[in-house]
Design a protein around this motif. Structure first.
Motif, PDB file in Angstrom:
ATOM      1  N   SER A 251      -3.788  15.852  -5.188  1.00  0.00           N
ATOM      2  CA  SER A 251      -5.051  15.850  -5.927  1.00  0.00           C
ATOM      3  C   SER A 251      -5.011  16.847  -7.084  1.00  0.00           C
ATOM      4  O   SER A 251      -5.470  16.544  -8.196  1.00  0.00           O
TER       5      SER A 251
ATOM      6  N   GLY B 150       3.712   1.140  -9.489  1.00  0.00           N
ATOM      7  CA  GLY B 150       2.985   2.064  -8.610  1.00  0.00           C
ATOM      8  C   GLY B 150       1.495   2.046  -8.887  1.00  0.00           C
ATOM      9  O   GLY B 150       0.674   2.048  -7.963  1.00  0.00           O
ATOM     10  N   TRP B 151       1.133   2.005 -10.167  1.00  0.00           N
ATOM     11  CA  TRP B 151      -0.287   1.973 -10.530  1.00  0.00           C
ATOM     12  C   TRP B 151      -0.943   0.689 -10.020  1.00  0.00           C
ATOM     13  O   TRP B 151      -2.061   0.716  -9.510  1.00  0.00           O
ATOM     14  N   GLN B 152      -0.256  -0.427 -10.163  1.00  0.00           N
ATOM     15  CA  GLN B 152      -0.801  -1.691  -9.668  1.00  0.00           C
ATOM     16  C   GLN B 152      -0.962  -1.663  -8.152  1.00  0.00           C
ATOM     17  O   GLN B 152      -1.940  -2.178  -7.610  1.00  0.00           O
ATOM     18  N   LEU B 153      -0.012  -1.046  -7.470  1.00  0.00           N
ATOM     19  CA  LEU B 153      -0.106  -0.925  -6.013  1.00  0.00           C
ATOM     20  C   LEU B 153      -1.307  -0.083  -5.617  1.00  0.00           C
ATOM     21  O   LEU B 153      -2.064  -0.441  -4.700  1.00  0.00           O
ATOM     22  N   VAL B 154      -1.522   1.022  -6.311  1.00  0.00           N
ATOM     23  CA  VAL B 154      -2.671   1.881  -6.019  1.00  0.00           C
ATOM     24  C   VAL B 154      -3.971   1.116  -6.245  1.00  0.00           C
ATOM     25  O   VAL B 154      -4.903   1.200  -5.435  1.00  0.00           O
ATOM     26  N   ARG B 155      -4.058   0.358  -7.319  1.00  0.00           N
ATOM     27  CA  ARG B 155      -5.271  -0.420  -7.590  1.00  0.00           C
ATOM     28  C   ARG B 155      -5.540  -1.445  -6.497  1.00  0.00           C
ATOM     29  O   ARG B 155      -6.677  -1.646  -6.079  1.00  0.00           O
ATOM     30  N   ARG B 156      -4.499  -2.102  -6.020  1.00  0.00           N
ATOM     31  CA  ARG B 156      -4.685  -3.103  -4.957  1.00  0.00           C
ATOM     32  C   ARG B 156      -5.104  -2.459  -3.643  1.00  0.00           C
ATOM     33  O   ARG B 156      -5.937  -2.993  -2.921  1.00  0.00           O
ATOM     34  N   VAL B 157      -4.523  -1.308  -3.338  1.00  0.00           N
ATOM     35  CA  VAL B 157      -4.899  -0.614  -2.102  1.00  0.00           C
ATOM     36  C   VAL B 157      -6.335  -0.128  -2.196  1.00  0.00           C
ATOM     37  O   VAL B 157      -7.104  -0.235  -1.236  1.00  0.00           O
ATOM     38  N   ARG B 158      -6.744   0.377  -3.351  1.00  0.00           N
ATOM     39  CA  ARG B 158      -8.142   0.818  -3.537  1.00  0.00           C
ATOM     40  C   ARG B 158      -9.111  -0.340  -3.362  1.00  0.00           C
ATOM     41  O   ARG B 158     -10.212  -0.157  -2.872  1.00  0.00           O
TER      42      ARG B 158
END
Length: 94
Positions: free
Chosen positions: A44, A82-90
Motif C-alpha cells: 500500500s 497485471g493491471w488487467q488481472l487486478v481489474r478483473r479480480v476487483r
C-alpha cells in the motif's frame, strides 16, 4: 439495594470480564497475521508513493524506452497484463 439492580450489575461485570478475555484471545490469535498485514502495508505504501511520484516514474519510463526499448516494452506488456488481472479480480470482489 434492589436485588434486581444487584443482579444486573453482576451480569454486566461478568459480561465485561468475558469481553476482555475474548479480546485477549483475539489479539493472541491475530498475531499469526502480523507478517501478512505488514506486507500489505508495504504494498500500500509503494502504491501511494507511485501515485505521488507519477511524473518521476513517467520520466524514468521514457528514459528506459529510449535506452532499452525491447526490455521496456516487455515489462510494459507484463504490467498491462497485471493491471488487467487486478481489474478483473476487483470486479469479482463485492
Amino acid at each position: 439495594m434492589n436485588p434486581e439492580l444487584v443482579e444486573l450489575a453482576l451480569r454486566k461485570q461478568r459480561l465485561q470480564i468475558r469481553s476482555a478475555e475474548q479480546r485477549d484471545a483475539l489479539a493472541y490469535h491475530a498475531q499469526a497475521f502480523t507478517p501478512l498485514l505488514h506486507g500489505i502495508d508495504r504494498v500500500s505504501d509503494g502504491v501511494r508513493w507511485a501515485r505521488d511520484n507519477a511524473p518521476v516514474l513517467s520520466g524514468l519510463g521514457v528514459f528506459l524506452l529510449v535506452v532499452r526499448p525491447r526490455a521496456t516494452l516487455r515489462w510494459a506488456r507484463r504490467a498491462w497484463v497485471g493491471w488487467q488481472l487486478v481489474r478483473r479480480v476487483r470486479a469479482l470482489i463485492p
